[in-house]
Write a protein that holds these residues in place. Structure first.
Motif, short mmCIF file in Angstrom:
data_model
loop_
_atom_site.label_atom_id
_atom_site.label_comp_id
_atom_site.label_asym_id
_atom_site.label_seq_id
_atom_site.Cartn_x
_atom_site.Cartn_y
_atom_site.Cartn_z
N PRO A 159 0.81 -1.23 0.00
CA PRO A 159 0.00 0.00 0.00
C PRO A 159 0.84 1.27 0.00
O PRO A 159 0.37 2.32 -0.46
CB PRO A 159 -0.82 -0.11 1.29
CG PRO A 159 -0.80 -1.56 1.64
CD PRO A 159 0.50 -2.08 1.16
N SER A 160 2.05 1.18 0.51
CA SER A 160 2.91 2.37 0.52
C SER A 160 3.42 2.70 -0.87
O SER A 160 3.87 3.82 -1.12
CB SER A 160 4.10 2.14 1.47
OG SER A 160 5.00 1.18 0.93
N VAL A 161 3.34 1.74 -1.78
CA VAL A 161 3.84 1.93 -3.15
C VAL A 161 2.68 2.18 -4.11
O VAL A 161 2.58 3.25 -4.72
CB VAL A 161 4.69 0.72 -3.59
CG1 VAL A 161 5.07 0.83 -5.07
CG2 VAL A 161 5.95 0.62 -2.74
N VAL A 162 1.77 1.21 -4.23
CA VAL A 162 0.65 1.41 -5.16
C VAL A 162 -0.46 2.24 -4.53
O VAL A 162 -1.23 2.90 -5.24
CB VAL A 162 0.09 0.06 -5.67
CG1 VAL A 162 1.15 -0.69 -6.44
CG2 VAL A 162 -0.48 -0.79 -4.55
N GLY A 163 -0.56 2.24 -3.21
CA GLY A 163 -1.64 2.98 -2.54
C GLY A 163 -1.54 4.47 -2.75
O GLY A 163 -2.54 5.15 -3.00
N VAL A 164 -0.33 5.02 -2.64
CA VAL A 164 -0.16 6.46 -2.83
C VAL A 164 -0.47 6.85 -4.27
O VAL A 164 -1.01 7.93 -4.53
CB VAL A 164 1.27 6.90 -2.42
CG1 VAL A 164 2.32 6.37 -3.38
CG2 VAL A 164 1.35 8.42 -2.30
N MET A 165 -0.20 5.95 -5.21
CA MET A 165 -0.53 6.22 -6.61
C MET A 165 -2.04 6.18 -6.82
O MET A 165 -2.61 7.00 -7.56
CB MET A 165 0.16 5.20 -7.51
CG MET A 165 1.66 5.10 -7.33
SD MET A 165 2.55 6.61 -7.79
CE MET A 165 2.66 6.38 -9.56
N GLY A 166 -2.70 5.25 -6.16
CA GLY A 166 -4.16 5.17 -6.24
C GLY A 166 -4.83 6.38 -5.62
O GLY A 166 -5.81 6.92 -6.16
N GLY A 210 -1.92 5.69 6.09
CA GLY A 210 -2.18 7.10 6.30
C GLY A 210 -1.33 7.98 5.40
O GLY A 210 -1.82 8.97 4.82
N ASN A 211 -0.05 7.63 5.28
CA ASN A 211 0.83 8.41 4.41
C ASN A 211 0.42 8.29 2.94
O ASN A 211 0.50 9.26 2.18
CB ASN A 211 2.28 7.96 4.58
CG ASN A 211 2.92 8.56 5.82
OD1 ASN A 211 2.61 9.68 6.21
ND2 ASN A 211 3.81 7.82 6.45
N ALA A 212 -0.01 7.10 2.53
CA ALA A 212 -0.44 6.91 1.14
C ALA A 212 -1.64 7.80 0.83
O ALA A 212 -1.69 8.45 -0.22
CB ALA A 212 -0.78 5.44 0.89
N ALA A 213 -2.62 7.83 1.75
CA ALA A 213 -3.80 8.68 1.54
C ALA A 213 -3.41 10.15 1.50
O ALA A 213 -3.81 10.89 0.59
CB ALA A 213 -4.81 8.42 2.66
N ARG A 214 -2.63 10.56 2.47
CA ARG A 214 -2.24 11.98 2.57
C ARG A 214 -1.38 12.41 1.39
O ARG A 214 -1.64 13.44 0.75
CB ARG A 214 -1.47 12.19 3.88
CG ARG A 214 -0.82 13.54 4.00
CD ARG A 214 0.14 13.57 5.20
NE ARG A 214 0.98 14.75 5.15
CZ ARG A 214 2.05 14.93 5.95
NH1 ARG A 214 2.38 14.00 6.82
NH2 ARG A 214 2.78 16.02 5.86
N ARG A 215 -0.32 11.65 1.10
CA ARG A 215 0.63 12.06 0.06
C ARG A 215 0.02 12.00 -1.34
O ARG A 215 0.37 12.79 -2.21
CB ARG A 215 1.88 11.19 0.13
CG ARG A 215 2.67 11.34 1.43
CD ARG A 215 3.19 12.74 1.63
NE ARG A 215 4.15 12.81 2.72
CZ ARG A 215 4.70 13.93 3.17
NH1 ARG A 215 4.36 15.09 2.63
NH2 ARG A 215 5.56 13.91 4.17
N GLY A 216 -0.90 11.07 -1.54
CA GLY A 216 -1.58 11.02 -2.83
C GLY A 216 -2.46 12.24 -3.05
O GLY A 216 -2.49 12.82 -4.15
#
Length: 474
Positions: A159-166, A210-216
């Protein structure tokens, strides 16, 4: 005519997809994902890791404010609301899992709901469904750029890799970005991707979501402001390809006419019945079945007469934790979850409390567990199995094997059981009207005029019973 690059095709597709491309099947599945994510996020808003992140995030100020799930009086800047709500979703490892392996919803839904509350356009439920599915689709396609991604992770948390892209793709869609801006949103997000698997089984792991949601979300907002990244970020080995040894990207195309084939149509989601790593769902089901065999044969059997428990599981170092000392280690321990199931005939949220973990009877049983990794047991959530064998002091042996747990994409939870899971989780935080309101709104999401109504229900905590009573009278 020149062929589009991979990244260019993604930017064009994110921009071009519209609500007419949503099918009944993908709407139904994504609504199930949304409901489950809200439920696990609500119960996760009572965890220690969430409260630490919330305290930190409250030091940041902005004119725009978004809801914190399960908090009636607290709002945060949108990116920090996405951050803490994403952490809540994964704080108990209770959120959904896809194939290839990732937790797809927690990186996307918190970002979209935080953003939707700030937009003057007041996005509809259908707008939310579209943006959500764009975010899920991008993750699914990126995961299929590698065969390595189909195995249980070894190096980084997906999720830290594809999640932030999503999250970036979904946020870009809700913001209505141009194809070029969508490209740059992905490029910017890629520079926030990645988290080592060494932080699994710690309080830091929920921060990956959380970082994936925020950074995306931040990436999409920065792209909207004109910030640029490498427009070939998905095309080249030194771009998104750094995460996979066998990276082989392919274009994302949206037909001008006719149906769009969503990944979610072909690959359903797994929903967890216990708040632990996905692999634990197999070992708990096998342990419960082995215990049932023992009880059917030996009435009033004393579990202290167990001589040995053998677990046959797939090889995976980060879920091999013989003597967990924290709840996060316990959620990633085949040994702990099997022992809890054998001792209590169930595994629940309370199983991971300090009091339950420190029971002498549990520690004694853990000391009798050994683990084997048969060669035919592949480290894949689509291929693995778990077998539990109980041997007694009398020389008796009782074994059971789970190939597909209830909740897996091959054996989906019924809608009734999914809603029951949501209700139990949500009612630990919300009043009954909040719980029932969320079920109703999510169930009718494609007909909802303003999706930000979700925030109103997410704030109807049980401590706000007076508000609930007022809402009920309306």
């Amino acid at each position: 005519m020149l062929r589009k690059g991979i990244t260019e095709s993604f930017g064009a597709a994110i921009h071009a997809l519209n609500t007419t491309k949503l099918t009944d099947g993908v709407i139904s599945r994504s609504k199930r994902m949304m409901l489950d994510t809200l439920g696990v996020g609500l119960i996760g808003s009572r965890t220690a890791v969430f409260n630490k992140a919330l305290t930190y995030s409250q030091s940041f100020k902005s004119d725009e404010r978004s809801s914190v799930w399960g908090k009636s009086q607290i709002t945060l800047p949108p990116t920090y609301a996405a951050f803490v709500n994403g952490i809540a979703v994964h704080s108990m490892d209770f959120d959904d899992t896809w194939n290839p392996a990732t937790h797809p919803s927690g990186a996307v839904l918190p970002a979209l709901l935080a953003l939707a509350e700030t937009l003057p356009s007041r996005p509809s439920g259908l707008d939310l469904l579209l943006a959500f599915n764009v975010g899920i689709e991008v993750q699914g396609r990126l995961l299929r750029f590698s065969r390595e991604a189909f195995n249980i992770p070894e190096r980084f948390h997906p999720p830290s890799v594809v999640g932030v892209m999503g999250s970036a793709a979904a946020s870009a869609k809700l913001l209505g970005l141009s194809p070029t801006e969508c490209i740059h949103a992905l490029a910017i997000a890629a520079s926030s991707a990645g988290a080592p698997l060494a932080n699994a089984a710690t309080q830091t792991k929920p921060l990956h979501i959380g970082n994936a949601a925020r950074r995306g979300l931040e990436a999409a907002q920065l792209a909207q402001m004109g910030l640029e990244g490498n427009p070939a970020i998905l095309d080249i080995p030194s771009g998104f390809g750094v995460y996979y040894k066998d990276y082989s990207p392919s274009a994302m195309t949206v037909p001008a006419s006719g149906d769009f084939k969503w990944m979610l149509e072909d690959q359903d989601i797994a929903f967890k019945r216990i708040p632990a790593h996905l692999g634990m769902q197999w070992v708990v089901d096998a342990a419960l079945a082995a215990r049932a065999k023992l009880e059917n044969t030996a009435r009033n059997f004393d579990l202290r007469q167990i001589r040995r428990v053998t677990l046959r599981v797939p090889p995976s170092k980060y879920v091999d934790c013989p003597l967990p000392s924290t709840e996060h280690q316990a959620r990633h321990s085949f040994q702990f979850n099997a022992s809890s199931a054998l001792l209590d005939n169930k595994v629940t949220v309370s199983s991971f409390s300090e009091a339950q973990m420190n029971r002498p009877a549990l520690k004694e049983l853990l000391s009798k567990v050994k683990m084997e990794t048969p060669k035919d047991n592949r480290p894949s959530f689509d291929k693995m199995y778990c077998e539990v064998e109980i041997e007694t002091d009398l020389g008796q042996s009782y074994a059971a094997r789970c190939d597909t747990f209830y909740g897996h994409w091959r054996k989906p939870l019924s809608q009734e059981d999914l809603e029951d899971k949501f209700s139990v989780n949500a009612s630990s935080v919300l009043c009954s009207e909040g719980v029932e309101g969320l079920i109703d709104v999510v169930g009718n999401m494609e007909r909802v005029r303003e999706c930000s109504i979700l925030g109103s229900y997410l704030r109807l905590t049980s401590s706000q019973q007076e508000q609930c009573d007022s809402l009920q009278r309306l």
